[in-house]
Design a protein around this motif. Structure first.
Motif, PDB file in Angstrom:
ATOM      1  N   THR A  32       1.028  -1.260   0.097  1.00 46.48           N
ATOM      2  CA  THR A  32       0.038   0.093  -0.157  1.00 46.48           C
ATOM      3  C   THR A  32       0.929   1.353   0.008  1.00 46.48           C
ATOM      4  O   THR A  32       0.333   2.238  -0.386  1.00 46.48           O
ATOM      5  CB  THR A  32      -1.067   0.183   1.018  1.00 46.48           C
ATOM      6  OG1 THR A  32       0.049   0.087   2.380  1.00 46.48           O
ATOM      7  CG2 THR A  32      -1.957  -1.152   1.261  1.00 46.48           C
ATOM      8  N   LEU A  34       1.888   2.828   2.443  1.00 48.48           N
ATOM      9  CA  LEU A  34       1.591   3.621   4.042  1.00 48.48           C
ATOM     10  C   LEU A  34       2.574   3.412   5.017  1.00 48.48           C
ATOM     11  O   LEU A  34       2.763   4.263   5.952  1.00 48.48           O
ATOM     12  CB  LEU A  34       0.348   3.202   4.321  1.00 48.48           C
ATOM     13  CG  LEU A  34      -0.797   3.505   3.327  1.00 48.48           C
ATOM     14  CD1 LEU A  34      -2.306   2.997   4.025  1.00 48.48           C
ATOM     15  CD2 LEU A  34      -1.050   4.838   3.042  1.00 48.48           C
ATOM     16  N   ARG A  71      -3.436   9.168   8.512  1.00 44.60           N
ATOM     17  CA  ARG A  71      -3.604   8.619   7.471  1.00 44.60           C
ATOM     18  C   ARG A  71      -4.889   8.965   7.269  1.00 44.60           C
ATOM     19  O   ARG A  71      -5.909   9.184   7.923  1.00 44.60           O
ATOM     20  CB  ARG A  71      -3.400   7.119   7.092  1.00 44.60           C
ATOM     21  CG  ARG A  71      -2.048   6.778   6.939  1.00 44.60           C
ATOM     22  CD  ARG A  71      -1.398   5.924   7.950  1.00 44.60           C
ATOM     23  NE  ARG A  71      -0.067   5.602   7.644  1.00 44.60           N
ATOM     24  CZ  ARG A  71       0.799   5.547   8.919  1.00 44.60           C
ATOM     25  NH1 ARG A  71       0.180   6.070   9.667  1.00 44.60           N
ATOM     26  NH2 ARG A  71       1.976   5.561   8.385  1.00 44.60           N
ATOM     27  N   GLN A  75      -7.080   6.199   2.257  1.00 41.79           N
ATOM     28  CA  GLN A  75      -6.060   5.344   2.706  1.00 41.79           C
ATOM     29  C   GLN A  75      -6.400   4.247   3.328  1.00 41.79           C
ATOM     30  O   GLN A  75      -5.836   2.986   3.049  1.00 41.79           O
ATOM     31  CB  GLN A  75      -4.858   6.159   2.930  1.00 41.79           C
ATOM     32  CG  GLN A  75      -4.198   7.161   2.155  1.00 41.79           C
ATOM     33  CD  GLN A  75      -3.247   8.056   2.816  1.00 41.79           C
ATOM     34  OE1 GLN A  75      -3.149   8.512   4.012  1.00 41.79           O
ATOM     35  NE2 GLN A  75      -1.916   8.213   2.212  1.00 41.79           N
ATOM     36  N   ASN A  78      -8.439   1.562   1.490  1.00 40.22           N
ATOM     37  CA  ASN A  78      -7.751   0.825   0.594  1.00 40.22           C
ATOM     38  C   ASN A  78      -6.871  -0.140   1.514  1.00 40.22           C
ATOM     39  O   ASN A  78      -7.025  -1.264   0.942  1.00 40.22           O
ATOM     40  CB  ASN A  78      -6.732   1.780  -0.140  1.00 40.22           C
ATOM     41  CG  ASN A  78      -6.031   0.989  -1.235  1.00 40.22           C
ATOM     42  OD1 ASN A  78      -6.697   0.251  -2.062  1.00 40.22           O
ATOM     43  ND2 ASN A  78      -4.780   0.780  -1.151  1.00 40.22           N
TER      44      ASN A  78
END
Length: 115
Positions: A32, A34, A71, A75, A78
């Motif tokens: 991802t 992140l 975040r 985000q 997802n």
């Protein structure tokens, strides 16, 4: 940080090896973008008794994701979607697979390197 804690019933480990489950959640979180890969922590808690799903003992997987605040909702949505997609791929017959995300507050989070 982040922490992914996976609760499941013990029978799940007869379908897939625990290392595969842990690596799937880890690699999906990495993809991802992140999180830094070295910051991700994943743990598995299998239950062999004392659980009900829909009023009966049935196969289940629930991921509790704890991430540092900051975040976006998109985000995080997802992230949950991608993890569910991969778990469904590993466990097509498991009737209950879910995840939820909780945010840590930067102001109240601490670890041994911070004190």
């Amino acid at each position: 940080m982040p922490h992914f804690v996976i609760d499941c019933n013990k029978n799940i480990l007869e379908i897939q090896d625990s290392k595969i489950i842990l690596q799937t959640v880890h690699s999906t979180a990495v993809k991802t973008g992140l999180f830094d890969e070295t910051d991700i922590k994943v743990r598995l808690n299998p239950f062999d008794k004392d659980f009900l799903v829909g009023g009966k003992e049935d196969n289940f997987i629930h991921v509790f994701a704890n991430v540092m605040e900051g975040r976006t909702t998109e985000q995080k949505a997802n992230l949950t979607k991608q993890i569910i997609i991969q778990l469904k791929r590993l466990f097509p017959t498991v009737p209950f697979i879910a995840i939820n995300i909780r945010d840590f507050e930067k102001a109240t989070y601490s670890n041994k390197d911070m004190v």
